[in-house]
Each structure stands twice: as C-alpha cells, then as structure tokens.
Design a protein around this motif. Structure first.
Motif, PDB file in Angstrom:
ATOM      1  N   ASP A 192       0.823  -1.211   0.000  1.00  0.00           N
ATOM      2  CA  ASP A 192       0.000   0.000   0.000  1.00  0.00           C
ATOM      3  C   ASP A 192       0.856   1.260   0.000  1.00  0.00           C
ATOM      4  OD1 ASP A 192      -2.192  -1.644   0.081  1.00  0.00           O
ATOM      5  OD2 ASP A 192      -2.592  -1.356   2.222  1.00  0.00           O
ATOM      6  N   ALA A 193       2.017   1.166   0.635  1.00  0.00           N
ATOM      7  CA  ALA A 193       2.925   2.316   0.708  1.00  0.00           C
ATOM      8  C   ALA A 193       3.846   2.401  -0.510  1.00  0.00           C
ATOM      9  CB  ALA A 193       3.759   2.241   1.980  1.00  0.00           C
ATOM     10  N   ASN A 194       3.724   1.424  -1.423  1.00  0.00           N
ATOM     11  CA  ASN A 194       4.556   1.379  -2.631  1.00  0.00           C
ATOM     12  C   ASN A 194       6.039   1.447  -2.278  1.00  0.00           C
ATOM     13  OD1 ASN A 194       5.102   1.181  -5.371  1.00  0.00           O
ATOM     14  ND2 ASN A 194       5.014   3.400  -5.699  1.00  0.00           N
ATOM     15  N   THR A 195       6.429   0.624  -1.321  1.00  0.00           N
ATOM     16  CA  THR A 195       7.823   0.574  -0.895  1.00  0.00           C
ATOM     17  C   THR A 195       8.242  -0.888  -0.800  1.00  0.00           C
ATOM     18  OG1 THR A 195       9.396   1.384   0.785  1.00  0.00           O
ATOM     19  CG2 THR A 195       7.255   0.600   1.576  1.00  0.00           C
ATOM     20  N   THR A 196       9.378  -1.156  -0.194  1.00  0.00           N
ATOM     21  CA  THR A 196       9.852  -2.525  -0.020  1.00  0.00           C
ATOM     22  C   THR A 196      10.054  -2.814   1.463  1.00  0.00           C
ATOM     23  OG1 THR A 196      12.162  -1.817  -0.286  1.00  0.00           O
ATOM     24  CG2 THR A 196      10.988  -2.576  -2.264  1.00  0.00           C
ATOM     25  N   ALA A 197      10.008  -4.088   1.797  1.00  0.00           N
ATOM     26  CA  ALA A 197      10.093  -4.482   3.206  1.00  0.00           C
ATOM     27  C   ALA A 197      11.393  -4.022   3.854  1.00  0.00           C
ATOM     28  CB  ALA A 197       9.945  -6.000   3.328  1.00  0.00           C
ATOM     29  N   ASP A 198      12.474  -4.027   3.069  1.00  0.00           N
ATOM     30  CA  ASP A 198      13.751  -3.630   3.667  1.00  0.00           C
ATOM     31  C   ASP A 198      13.875  -2.126   3.866  1.00  0.00           C
ATOM     32  OD1 ASP A 198      14.061  -2.863   1.044  1.00  0.00           O
ATOM     33  OD2 ASP A 198      15.870  -4.026   0.670  1.00  0.00           O
ATOM     34  N   PRO A 216       8.156   4.424   4.848  1.00  0.00           N
ATOM     35  CA  PRO A 216       8.582   5.769   4.446  1.00  0.00           C
ATOM     36  C   PRO A 216       7.395   6.640   4.035  1.00  0.00           C
ATOM     37  CG  PRO A 216       9.966   4.098   3.423  1.00  0.00           C
ATOM     38  CD  PRO A 216       8.816   3.378   4.068  1.00  0.00           C
ATOM     39  N   MET A 217       7.470   7.909   4.386  1.00  0.00           N
ATOM     40  CA  MET A 217       6.490   8.910   3.975  1.00  0.00           C
ATOM     41  C   MET A 217       5.119   8.712   4.617  1.00  0.00           C
ATOM     42  SD  MET A 217       8.595  10.523   2.173  1.00  0.00           S
ATOM     43  CE  MET A 217       7.533  11.821   1.527  1.00  0.00           C
ATOM     44  N   GLN A 218       5.010   7.837   5.612  1.00  0.00           N
ATOM     45  CA  GLN A 218       3.746   7.664   6.313  1.00  0.00           C
ATOM     46  C   GLN A 218       3.950   7.891   7.807  1.00  0.00           C
ATOM     47  OE1 GLN A 218       2.142   3.799   5.295  1.00  0.00           O
ATOM     48  NE2 GLN A 218       1.100   4.624   3.502  1.00  0.00           N
ATOM     49  N   ARG A 219       3.050   8.619   8.427  1.00  0.00           N
ATOM     50  CA  ARG A 219       3.204   8.983   9.828  1.00  0.00           C
ATOM     51  C   ARG A 219       2.683   7.904  10.771  1.00  0.00           C
ATOM     52  NH1 ARG A 219       0.850  14.914  10.683  1.00  0.00           N
ATOM     53  NH2 ARG A 219       1.767  14.500  12.733  1.00  0.00           N
ATOM     54  N   ASN A 220       1.676   7.167  10.343  1.00  0.00           N
ATOM     55  CA  ASN A 220       1.057   6.173  11.224  1.00  0.00           C
ATOM     56  C   ASN A 220       1.832   4.856  11.221  1.00  0.00           C
ATOM     57  OD1 ASN A 220      -1.027   7.966  11.835  1.00  0.00           O
ATOM     58  ND2 ASN A 220      -2.273   7.256  10.109  1.00  0.00           N
ATOM     59  N   LEU A 221       1.920   4.243  12.410  1.00  0.00           N
ATOM     60  CA  LEU A 221       2.567   2.947  12.536  1.00  0.00           C
ATOM     61  C   LEU A 221       1.541   1.833  12.347  1.00  0.00           C
ATOM     62  CD1 LEU A 221       4.785   3.577  15.701  1.00  0.00           C
ATOM     63  CD2 LEU A 221       5.567   3.449  13.331  1.00  0.00           C
ATOM     64  N   ASN A 222       1.991   0.722  11.831  1.00  0.00           N
ATOM     65  CA  ASN A 222       1.171  -0.477  11.712  1.00  0.00           C
ATOM     66  C   ASN A 222       1.490  -1.369  12.904  1.00  0.00           C
ATOM     67  OD1 ASN A 222       0.143   0.084   8.881  1.00  0.00           O
ATOM     68  ND2 ASN A 222       2.350   0.087   8.522  1.00  0.00           N
ATOM     69  N   ILE A 223       0.484  -1.654  13.706  1.00  0.00           N
ATOM     70  CA  ILE A 223       0.687  -2.276  15.011  1.00  0.00           C
ATOM     71  C   ILE A 223       0.204  -3.727  15.031  1.00  0.00           C
ATOM     72  CG2 ILE A 223       0.150  -2.121  17.461  1.00  0.00           C
ATOM     73  CD1 ILE A 223       1.858   0.175  16.400  1.00  0.00           C
ATOM     74  N   ILE A 224       1.012  -4.585  15.663  1.00  0.00           N
ATOM     75  CA  ILE A 224       0.619  -5.971  15.943  1.00  0.00           C
ATOM     76  C   ILE A 224       0.675  -6.157  17.457  1.00  0.00           C
ATOM     77  CG2 ILE A 224       1.156  -8.411  15.645  1.00  0.00           C
ATOM     78  CD1 ILE A 224       0.366  -7.223  13.034  1.00  0.00           C
ATOM     79  N   GLY A 225      -0.489  -6.313  18.090  1.00  0.00           N
ATOM     80  CA  GLY A 225      -0.523  -6.524  19.534  1.00  0.00           C
ATOM     81  C   GLY A 225      -0.016  -7.911  19.897  1.00  0.00           C
ATOM     82  N   LEU A 226       0.714  -8.005  21.013  1.00  0.00           N
ATOM     83  CA  LEU A 226       1.336  -9.278  21.392  1.00  0.00           C
ATOM     84  C   LEU A 226       0.818  -9.837  22.712  1.00  0.00           C
ATOM     85  CD1 LEU A 226       5.035  -8.454  20.435  1.00  0.00           C
ATOM     86  CD2 LEU A 226       3.305  -9.597  19.044  1.00  0.00           C
ATOM     87  N   SER A 227      -0.152  -9.159  23.337  1.00  0.00           N
ATOM     88  CA  SER A 227      -0.686  -9.658  24.607  1.00  0.00           C
ATOM     89  C   SER A 227      -2.202  -9.510  24.621  1.00  0.00           C
ATOM     90  CB  SER A 227      -0.082  -8.890  25.782  1.00  0.00           C
ATOM     91  OG  SER A 227      -0.517  -7.546  25.764  1.00  0.00           O
ATOM     92  N   GLY A 228      -2.835 -10.362  25.423  1.00  0.00           N
ATOM     93  CA  GLY A 228      -4.281 -10.249  25.590  1.00  0.00           C
ATOM     94  C   GLY A 228      -5.047 -10.497  24.310  1.00  0.00           C
ATOM     95  N   GLU A 229      -6.157  -9.811  24.152  1.00  0.00           N
ATOM     96  CA  GLU A 229      -6.987  -9.980  22.973  1.00  0.00           C
ATOM     97  C   GLU A 229      -6.420  -9.161  21.818  1.00  0.00           C
ATOM     98  OE1 GLU A 229     -11.037  -9.088  23.758  1.00  0.00           O
ATOM     99  OE2 GLU A 229     -11.245 -10.588  25.347  1.00  0.00           O
ATOM    100  N   ASN A 230      -6.170  -9.822  20.702  1.00  0.00           N
ATOM    101  CA  ASN A 230      -5.674  -9.125  19.523  1.00  0.00           C
ATOM    102  C   ASN A 230      -6.084  -9.922  18.289  1.00  0.00           C
ATOM    103  OD1 ASN A 230      -3.274 -11.030  18.818  1.00  0.00           O
ATOM    104  ND2 ASN A 230      -2.931 -10.505  20.980  1.00  0.00           N
ATOM    105  N   THR A 231      -5.948  -9.304  17.153  1.00  0.00           N
ATOM    106  CA  THR A 231      -6.442  -9.880  15.895  1.00  0.00           C
ATOM    107  C   THR A 231      -5.787 -11.207  15.556  1.00  0.00           C
ATOM    108  OG1 THR A 231      -6.813  -7.640  15.076  1.00  0.00           O
ATOM    109  CG2 THR A 231      -6.812  -9.405  13.445  1.00  0.00           C
ATOM    110  N   TYR A 232      -4.527 -11.378  15.943  1.00  0.00           N
ATOM    111  CA  TYR A 232      -3.764 -12.530  15.459  1.00  0.00           C
ATOM    112  C   TYR A 232      -3.528 -13.603  16.513  1.00  0.00           C
ATOM    113  CZ  TYR A 232      -3.224  -9.113  11.819  1.00  0.00           C
ATOM    114  OH  TYR A 232      -3.503  -8.174  10.847  1.00  0.00           O
TER     115      TYR A 232
END
Length: 272
Positions: A192-198, A216-232
């Motif tokens: 979506d950001a038209n960039t590469t993982a590295d 790059p060029m995006q202010r918001n972070l993409n979050i993965i929760g690691l405790s309790g209730e989370n999507t994954y």
C-alpha cells in the motif's frame, strides 16, 4: 544469519539477473536488425559485401537462451515488495547475536565475582564459634580479593538488562514472522505504501507490548498486539514465576556456580 542474508541477496538479484539476461538477447536482436537493414540496403547496389561470417556475431547462443529462460522462471518466486517475514527473521538473528554477546559478558563478570559464592557458602555452613572464626579469618585475610567493585556490578547489571532486552526482541520478531496472517497484514501495508520491506522500520516496544512497522512517507505505525486480545491470537507474555521455573531447569543454570556450588564450579571436584 548467513542463510538469511543469502536469501535476501538472491531475492534482490533476481530482477538484476532478468535485466542482464534479457538485455544480452536484446543486444543480439538489435545487432541482427542492423545487419538485416544493412543487407537490404547493400544487396541491391552491388556493394557492401561482408566476410560471410558477420551474421554469426548476432546469433543468440544456447547459453544466452538458457540464462534468459531461467531468469524468467525465477521471477515466479520474485516479490517486488520484498518480504516482511525475511526482515523479521533477519532482525531476530541480529538480536540473538547481541543476546549471545551479552551472555558472554554476564558469564565473564560472574566468574570475576565468583568468590561471593564461596563466602556465602562458608558463612551459611558455619554453625559453631570455631567455624565462624574460620570464616572471619578467611574474609579478613582475603578482603582485597573478595571485595566486589562498582564496575563489576555495573557490568553485571547492564549485561542482565541487555540479555532480557535482546531475548524479548528476538522472540517477538520470531513470533510475528511465524504468523501467516500477521505477516500478510504487514506485507499488504508495504504494498500500500509502494515501498519494499527492507525500507521499513520494524521494532518491538516492551512497554506498549506490541510490534510496530513504519513505512517511508507515512506517519502512522502499523501495530501488531502481542498480549491479551488481539487480531492474530498472540499471547506471548509469561509470568515471573513461569520464567524462573524455565530458568531453573535450564542447562545454563544447572551447570552454574549457584546450583553446583563454588568448589564444583571452579575445580569440578565434590560435585554431587
């Protein structure tokens, strides 16, 4: 670590290989078109004879053909946006290496302070005035050797902090790398950001208890929760008691000075 680096290098070279192999054939075709054009120009004029071998310089060789077709085949495995999983595994490998360095530092400084174990054992086992006097004599006679310096304590404390930090980082990266849905989510954010993982910035936040990826060029972070209730479905945190139980059953602990005793650890004698 070398395997992960090699994997990343192969991935980045696939497009270069396609450029090189296709370019080699294009050059031959370009030369062939030139030669054909020259033939059309000269053949009707009675001029411009070649030596009869010039056409072979525009031939496409078997090696060039195979190299190009192999490059085409390899593109089925090519991911133009890179792989977040590979990046996470690389980060985990780096953290594990840093943890190993911190463990080495910890082990060295514990050996430097090892006499405190002997003092503790002697003092604990002294049950009569004579034995207590022997402890006093030992401590007074060896005060300089037995004294622990501030620098040693600082190194000990810092190495423990480093071990915990790098162990947690590595575990978080490996956990997310092993979750297909979480990796797919992060891969999509890279696209979506038209960039590469590295080109992303991936990090674990112990206080927030999540893994974050910035692009790059995006202010918001993409979050993965690691405790309790989370999507994954991550629930990675263990209690202090559980962690200490695992530690007490580890080879590192069971062969250490506090478990086997001073004399056994230092001389391999009187080991039960």
């Amino acid at each position: 670590m070398s395997l992960l680096v090699t994997s990343s290098a192969v991935q980045s070279s696939q497009i270069d290989n396609l450029i090189n192999t296709s370019g080699a054939i294009v050059n031959q075709i370009d030369r062939g078109v030139m030669l054909t054009g020259a033939a059309l120009q000269y053949a009707n004029t009675g001029e411009g004879l070649s030596d009869g071998n010039l056409s072979s310089t525009a031939h496409i060789s078997t090696e060039q053909l195979d190299a190009y077709n192999n490059a085409l085949s390899s593109m089925s495995m090519y991911t133009p946006y890179g792989s977040v999983q590979v990046e996470l595994e690389n980060l985990a490998t780096q953290e594990l290496a840093l943890m190993d360095q911190a463990v080495d530092t910890f082990a060295e400084v514990v050996v430097e302070m090892i006499t405190v174990v002997e003092v503790s054992e002697m003092a604990s086992e002294a049950s009569t005035p004579d034995q207590e006097a022997a402890v006093q004599d030992f401590v007074v006679s060896n005060a300089e050797v037995l004294t622990i310096g501030t620098e040693e304590v600082d190194t000990y404390n810092q190495s423990l902090d480093d071990i915990e930090t790098h162990a947690n980082n590595a575990s978080a990266y490996l956990a997310v790398a092993g979750n297909e849905d979480a990796v797919a989510f992060l891969d999509q954010k890279v696209q979506d950001a038209n960039t590469t993982a590295d080109q992303t910035n991936i990090f674990y936040d112990a206080n927030a208890q999540w893994l974050a990826m910035g692009t790059p060029m995006q202010r918001n972070l993409n979050i993965i929760g690691l405790s309790g209730e989370n999507t994954y479905g991550f629930d990675l945190y263990a209690s202090e008691a559980d962690i200490l139980v695992i530690g007490a059953d580890s080879e590192f602990y069971l062969t250490g000075p506090t478990a086997v005793g001073y004399k056994c650890f230092m001389t391999q004698e009187d080991c039960e």
